[in-house]
Design a protein around this motif. Sequence first.
Motif: not given
Length: 387
Positions: A363-387
């Motif tokens: 099920d490509f668990l190790d490959q998916r883990r590495a990709l999800l870590e990169r995706w998580a790093a991307h997701c938490v890299s921003g700041t909220a845009t003021p409304a």
Amino acid sequence: MHKLTAIAIKNLPPGKHEDGGGLRLVKRQDGGGQWVFRYTCHGRRREMGLGGLRALSLKKARERAAHYRGLVAQDIDPIGARRRLRAEAIRNRNMLRDVALDAFESRKSSLRGDGVAGRWFSPLELHVLPKLGRVPVAEITARDIRDVLQPIWHTKASTAAKAITRLGIVLQHAAALELDVDLQAVPKAKALLGAQKHKVTAVPSMPWQEVPAFYATLQDPSPVNLALRLLILTGLRSLPVRFARVDEIEGDIWTVPADKMKGRRGKVEDFRVPLTAEALRVIEMARIYERKGYLFHARKTVISDATMSRMMERRGLTARPHGFRASLRTWLAEETEAPHEVAEAMLAHVSDSKVVRSYRRTDFLDQRRALLERWAAHCVSGTATPA
């Protein structure tokens, strides 16, 4: 005999548990289960379902099993006897509504959650039975079906298609009960209705470049915000996230049961999700809301899909929760070199033929883990845009 107790049943692990005298409880991962009566009649070893654990108490299950043991003692096959009684009952009340309900009951065991959510039956309940429910099933014609579905055939095409398909199943069920029905009524009704004009559109998604800014707006640790964060981080659909249970998570692996994954029961398997550090942090924060084993429990049940969607709608967003799967898939295609089969596995999509999948035991668990870590790093890299 009587090996189980009502109190002990609540804490039994998933699996098969014998009460004695042929009565067995098959417990599921979600805490539900099915009562089964096992017997031998006419030299054949057989099993028959007695009902679901939520609907049938231990006492009632024992009473039914005792009744059927009595039939076996008289050399009467309980399954055949029940089938004859059911057919006779339907002959005596063969209105479309009654036959439809009987068809639904017979299919419950193959539906997700035993059909409790009612999604299989609702297209009939809302759009067919109000007008045709009291019509004898033997009198249903293609014109009747055309007339009742024509108002929604193009405006609610998906719902109308489900309604006419399930109505066909109901008529087949009626025929199996030896009722005189027109099995060609549904095909003829489709010919009268014509091709649907409705064009299926994809669920609106958010460009992956905008996900970090949105993710930053979900810092308030409310159940809805935390559920959305976990959905974004894992790429899962709404249902397994909303119904996530504490006992599905072990270490940094979340094993989603097959009955929470999209697909027909028996056609899908449990799905392992590697949990990133950020996902584990979200889960830890969600534990304060845990109730009855569910991470995202609201007042009486888990949070709804509509609650998550309405929150995004109130913010003036066109994107919806399901669209984050497309955000992740597009990011994988544009920002990584993930092989196609790994990228598809990230979303629990079935790729390649059944033969190829039978030989590829991963099920490509190790490959998916590495990709999800990169995706998580991307997701938490921003700041909220003021409304």
